[in-house]
Design a protein around this motif. Structure first.
Motif, PDB file in Angstrom:
ATOM      1  N   GLN A  74       0.843  -1.194   0.000  1.00 38.12           N
ATOM      2  CA  GLN A  74       0.000   0.000   0.000  1.00 38.12           C
ATOM      3  C   GLN A  74       0.883   1.250   0.000  1.00 38.12           C
ATOM      4  OE1 GLN A  74      -3.379  -0.389  -0.218  1.00 38.12           O
ATOM      5  NE2 GLN A  74      -2.842  -2.577  -0.340  1.00 38.12           N
TER       6      GLN A  74
ATOM      7  N   ALA B 228      -0.220   5.736 -14.720  1.00 33.47           N
ATOM      8  CA  ALA B 228      -0.971   4.570 -14.245  1.00 33.47           C
ATOM      9  C   ALA B 228      -0.741   4.338 -12.758  1.00 33.47           C
ATOM     10  CB  ALA B 228      -0.569   3.336 -15.045  1.00 33.47           C
ATOM     11  N   LEU B 229       0.493   4.492 -12.301  1.00 36.10           N
ATOM     12  CA  LEU B 229       0.804   4.277 -10.887  1.00 36.10           C
ATOM     13  C   LEU B 229       0.200   5.377 -10.018  1.00 36.10           C
ATOM     14  CD1 LEU B 229       4.501   3.074 -11.214  1.00 36.10           C
ATOM     15  CD2 LEU B 229       2.536   1.704 -10.479  1.00 36.10           C
TER      16      LEU B 229
ATOM     17  N   ALA C  38      -2.482   7.020 -10.734  1.00 29.80           N
ATOM     18  CA  ALA C  38      -3.927   6.767 -10.727  1.00 29.80           C
ATOM     19  C   ALA C  38      -4.286   5.629  -9.785  1.00 29.80           C
ATOM     20  CB  ALA C  38      -4.403   6.450 -12.143  1.00 29.80           C
ATOM     21  N   ALA C  39      -3.348   4.713  -9.565  1.00 26.74           N
ATOM     22  CA  ALA C  39      -3.587   3.582  -8.658  1.00 26.74           C
ATOM     23  C   ALA C  39      -3.315   3.951  -7.205  1.00 26.74           C
ATOM     24  CB  ALA C  39      -2.714   2.402  -9.074  1.00 26.74           C
TER      25      ALA C  39
ATOM     26  N   HIS D 120      -0.364   5.329  -5.917  1.00 27.10           N
ATOM     27  CA  HIS D 120       1.024   5.212  -5.470  1.00 27.10           C
ATOM     28  C   HIS D 120       1.780   6.514  -5.738  1.00 27.10           C
ATOM     29  CE1 HIS D 120       0.275   0.978  -4.866  1.00 27.10           C
ATOM     30  NE2 HIS D 120      -0.133   0.856  -6.127  1.00 27.10           N
TER      31      HIS D 120
ATOM     32  N   ILE E  73       1.777  -5.338  -9.646  1.00 32.34           N
ATOM     33  CA  ILE E  73       1.077  -4.080  -9.344  1.00 32.34           C
ATOM     34  C   ILE E  73       1.224  -3.095 -10.504  1.00 32.34           C
ATOM     35  CG2 ILE E  73       1.162  -2.044  -7.841  1.00 32.34           C
ATOM     36  CD1 ILE E  73       1.832  -4.022  -5.531  1.00 32.34           C
TER      37      ILE E  73
ATOM     38  N   GLN F  90      -0.875  -4.424 -13.487  1.00 33.95           N
ATOM     39  CA  GLN F  90      -2.312  -4.218 -13.304  1.00 33.95           C
ATOM     40  C   GLN F  90      -2.683  -2.751 -13.465  1.00 33.95           C
ATOM     41  OE1 GLN F  90      -4.692  -6.641 -12.974  1.00 33.95           O
ATOM     42  NE2 GLN F  90      -6.027  -4.871 -13.329  1.00 33.95           N
ATOM     43  N   ALA F  91      -1.827  -1.859 -12.974  1.00 36.13           N
ATOM     44  CA  ALA F  91      -2.096  -0.428 -13.122  1.00 36.13           C
ATOM     45  C   ALA F  91      -2.132  -0.034 -14.595  1.00 36.13           C
ATOM     46  CB  ALA F  91      -1.035   0.378 -12.375  1.00 36.13           C
TER      47      ALA F  91
ATOM     48  N   THR G 131      -5.325  -1.471 -16.219  1.00 35.92           N
ATOM     49  CA  THR G 131      -6.505  -0.709 -15.793  1.00 35.92           C
ATOM     50  C   THR G 131      -6.587   0.609 -16.551  1.00 35.92           C
ATOM     51  OG1 THR G 131      -6.423  -1.690 -13.582  1.00 35.92           O
ATOM     52  CG2 THR G 131      -7.633   0.380 -13.819  1.00 35.92           C
ATOM     53  N   GLN G 132      -5.442   1.250 -16.726  1.00 37.48           N
ATOM     54  CA  GLN G 132      -5.415   2.533 -17.430  1.00 37.48           C
ATOM     55  C   GLN G 132      -5.791   2.379 -18.896  1.00 37.48           C
ATOM     56  OE1 GLN G 132      -2.311   5.921 -17.023  1.00 37.48           O
ATOM     57  NE2 GLN G 132      -1.487   4.597 -18.613  1.00 37.48           N
TER      58      GLN G 132
END
Length: 733
Positions: A487, A516-517, A519-520, A522, A723, A726-727, A730-731
């Protein structure tokens, strides 16, 4: 004339150990023996005298000289028996004197013994006989003569006939194999490989050479049935699950993957060894085991895995691109092969490599060039270039897993030294112990990376390979216990290493990863490169210090030239020069001392980089240093054949021994990735890299990034890669 035909280069070592363990000489030169018992018999170990052996070819005599300092001639004995000359002596000395009013008696004992096999033709009777030296005069016994003078024993013996004296031998003919030209041997090996391919799998409707993108051709081929396509397009996790449940048999899965491999080979030339019959027999055994027991053999039960050519399989060749190594069949499996088979994997093909392995492209004189399935005018990378066109196991000493993975749109992991066993593989630069080659997986999906690593590590490879690190698989590390439980992570982006500026598609991929990161949820900061050019060049000096000699010694056996360029030429030859890429051999190499200094420099650079990473704790806002670095895999996507001359973005992590995972991001789009105006360059190589880029040339080429962690952080890097992956997905939805 007198020729020395025997001498002892290790005499001083022998004397050192003899004196250290069995006695030293006193000031008078006599051996001061220490009694050493063996089994309680109290026997004194003999001292080994120095010896020289000479031949006089004109007089047909052989002379042996032995040094017996301080030994009397009457204490020397010579024994000749069964073609062996044994010289021995035993000394005993007792002295008495007064010392401080006391009578002191000293006794010294010494034993000498030396034996040698007499050269062929020495005239000696078969019966045993002895010679004692009683005077300084020359004695004779059965034509053997001995003389003792000033502590030197000289023994002379004639040859029985002049014809038996050593002669110079002229090699008049070569073996049948060595008399053949290397091109003929290479062509024969290639024909043997082609003959093994099932004839019914050879396609007549292959796309013409001008069709560059052939990545989807297997799915459209008549050779693959719908079920074959479903099997070969499956992710590793679901595939293993269906194999374990018996939904798909190991035989049908192996058949499907074998067909697809043969199609890929006909498109891009990626195979060196084909052993499908052997694989199908293994698959049938696995199916039988599952049917009888209801249990899988291991965690990789029925999974087809291809191997880079250098990974040894008993009974098969590993030419490593050398004509000289054709016909050398492995007598045993590499450790990794045994582990994979114990885990239930099915091995079915071996894949192409460049000659010597030390290239980021794939071409050799035996099997030729491997191309990129996304654009056959571009390279598949190297040295695991054949694996880049399939799915399997490669090796990496400077980027040889990550470069093919990046150029072919695959996931690929470069573990730290020793995490995956290497024993039993053939290699270049054998003996290089500072920057080591490592084995690792390449796969179309990231879950296959984890499945491979866990299956291998769970079998405790450190019990089978002394160089393997004793580090069990850690689920805590995979769950990112040391990284905030996954997290609020902080990633740092390396936009430019200060050696070569990346091409526009690479910059775009880094930007998309950053967004992307973020937006996730991070954090993302910039990574400041620390001495990357020095690290890159230090690494190059270390693993090319003796490379030129290594390559030429091996190639000389067959007479083939050492390949010095990956340019598309009919016969590339060695072009080693001061202008060669860092990963190519240096003219003259390095001395041992110079190599030590570079290794010392590397150690210092590793220490500095560790401190540099730790210092980011003050920048992340998480209370921890940066969790991972996001880096280019190369300054370009897959370049045209012969143009991959830079490995700075991968080699740096080899020198530092950091774990690195390749994650695909997208593909070159000429509309999005236009050429940018740049006026300043780091070097002429940087300028050449800029000039290389043309959006249309690189059309459809995959774009990838590296997720870089610290040493032996494989579990964490795999999870961090998931991670990031996946980011990005998703983007892009």
């Amino acid at each position: 004339m007198s020729n020395v035909f025997f001498y002892e280069p290790f005499y001083d070592f022998d004397r050192f150990f003899d004196e250290a363990f069995f006695g030293r000489q006193n000031e008078g030169g006599r051996p001061q023996q220490r009694r050493v018992t063996d089994g309680g018999d109290g026997a004194v170990r003999p001292f080994k005298p120095r010896m020289d052996l000479h031949e006089n070819t004109e007089e047909n005599l052989v002379t042996a000289s032995f040094e017996f300092p301080g030994v009397k001639k009457e204490d020397v004995q010579i024994d000749v028996h069964n073609g062996r000359l044994i010289v021995s002596a035993e000394t005993k000395e007792s002295t008495e004197h007064d010392e401080a009013g006391y009578a002191v008696r000293e006794r010294r004992y010494g034993k000498y013994s030396r034996a040698l096999q007499l050269p062929q033709g020495v005239k000696v009777n078969t019966s045993r006989h002895y010679i004692w030296l009683a005077t300084h005069s020359l004695l004779q016994e059965n034509e053997i003569k001995a003389n003792m003078d000033n502590g030197v024993l000289t023994v002379t013996f004639p040859k029985s006939t002049p014809e038996l004296a050593p002669k110079r031998i002229t090699v008049q003919t070569l073996s049948k194999r060595m008399a053949r030209h290397w091109k003929e041997i290479a062509a024969e090996k290639k024909q043997q490989r082609d003959a093994i391919i099932p004839k019914e799998w050879l396609l007549t409707n292959l796309p013409p050479p001008e069709i560059l993108n052939v990545i989807d051709f297997p799915n459209k081929s008549d050779l693959l049935a719908e079920r074959d396509i479903e099997i070969t397009n499956s992710e590793v996790g679901p595939l293993l699950d269906k194999l374990a449940k018996g939904t798909w048999t190991a035989v049908e899965v192996t058949t499907a993957f074998s067909k697809r491999a043969i199609i890929a080979h006909q498109l891009v030339n990626c195979l060196t060894e084909v052993f499908i019959d052997r694989a199908l027999a293994r698959a049938a055994e696995l199916d039988d085991h599952l049917k009888k027991t209801g249990k899988v053999v291991g965690p990789l039960h029925g999974l087809p895995i291809s191997l880079k050519d250098q990974i040894s399989i008993k009974g098969l060749e590993s030419t490593m691109g050398y004509v000289s190594w054709i016909g050398q069949y492995a007598e045993r499996n590499s450790v990794l092969v045994d582990i994979l088979e114990a885990a239930g994997a099915v091995l079915y093909v071996k894949t192409n490599i460049p000659q010597t392995l030390m290239w980021p492209e794939t071409f050799n004189h035996i099997f030729g060039r491997t191309s990129n399935p996304y654009n056959r005018s571009l390279t598949s990378g190297g040295s695991s270039g054949g694996e880049g066109a399939l799915i399997g196991v490669g090796s990496d000493i400077g980027g040889s897993i990550r470069i093919p993975a990046a150029f072919n749109g695959l996931y690929g992991l470069r573990p730290s030294y020793g995490r995956i066993p290497y024993a039993g593989c053939v290699n270049s630069l054998e003996g290089l112990a500072s920057i080591l080659s490592v084995l690792g997986p390449l796969c179309r999906n990231i879950d296959g990376i984890k499945s491979f690593m866990k299956a291998v590590i769970d079998q405790e490879p450190w019990l089978k390979d002394p160089m393997a690190v004793r580090k069990p698989w850690s689920e805590d590390e995979y769950r990112l216990v040391g990284h905030g439980q996954g997290q609020n992570l902080c990633f740092a982006i390396l936009w430019d290493d200060g050696v070569t500026k990346p091409h526009p598609p690479i910059i775009r991929a880094l930007g998309e990863t950053q967004q992307a990161l973020l937006a996730a949820g991070h954090r993302v900061i910039d990574w400041t490169p620390l001495k990357h050019e020095e690290i890159y060049r230090t690494g190059g000096k270390i693993w090319t210090a003796g490379a030129a000699e290594d390559f030429r010694v091996v190639a000389a056996t067959s007479g083939e030239p050492v390949i010095g360029t990956m340019e598309e030429a009919s016969e590339a030859t060695d072009t080693t020069s001061n202008d060669a890429p860092v990963f190519r051999p240096m003219p003259g190499g390095l001395s041992a001392y110079e190599l030590w200094q570079e290794q010392k420099r590397r150690r210092g650079l590793r220490e500095e980089y560790l401190e540099h990473w730790n210092a980011t704790k003050d920048l992340t806002g998480t209370g921890r240093p940066v969790d991972a670095i996001i880096s280019p895999c190369a300054p370009f996507v897959a370049p045209p054949h012969g143009k991959n001359s830079n490995a700075s973005y991968t080699m740096v992590w080899n020198v530092l021994d950091y774990t690195a995972l390749v994650v695909p991001v997208g593909f070159v789009n000429p509309t999005q990735d236009g050429k940018l105006a740049v006026e300043e360059f780091y070097s002429k190589q940087d300028k050449a890299n800029y000039d290389l880029y043309d959006p249309e040339t690189f059309k459809d080429a995959p774009i990838s990034i590296q997720v870089v962690g610290r040493t032996l952080e494989e579990e964490a890097v795999i999870r961090l890669g998931e991670i990031v992956d996946q980011a990005l997905k998703t983007q892009n939805k």
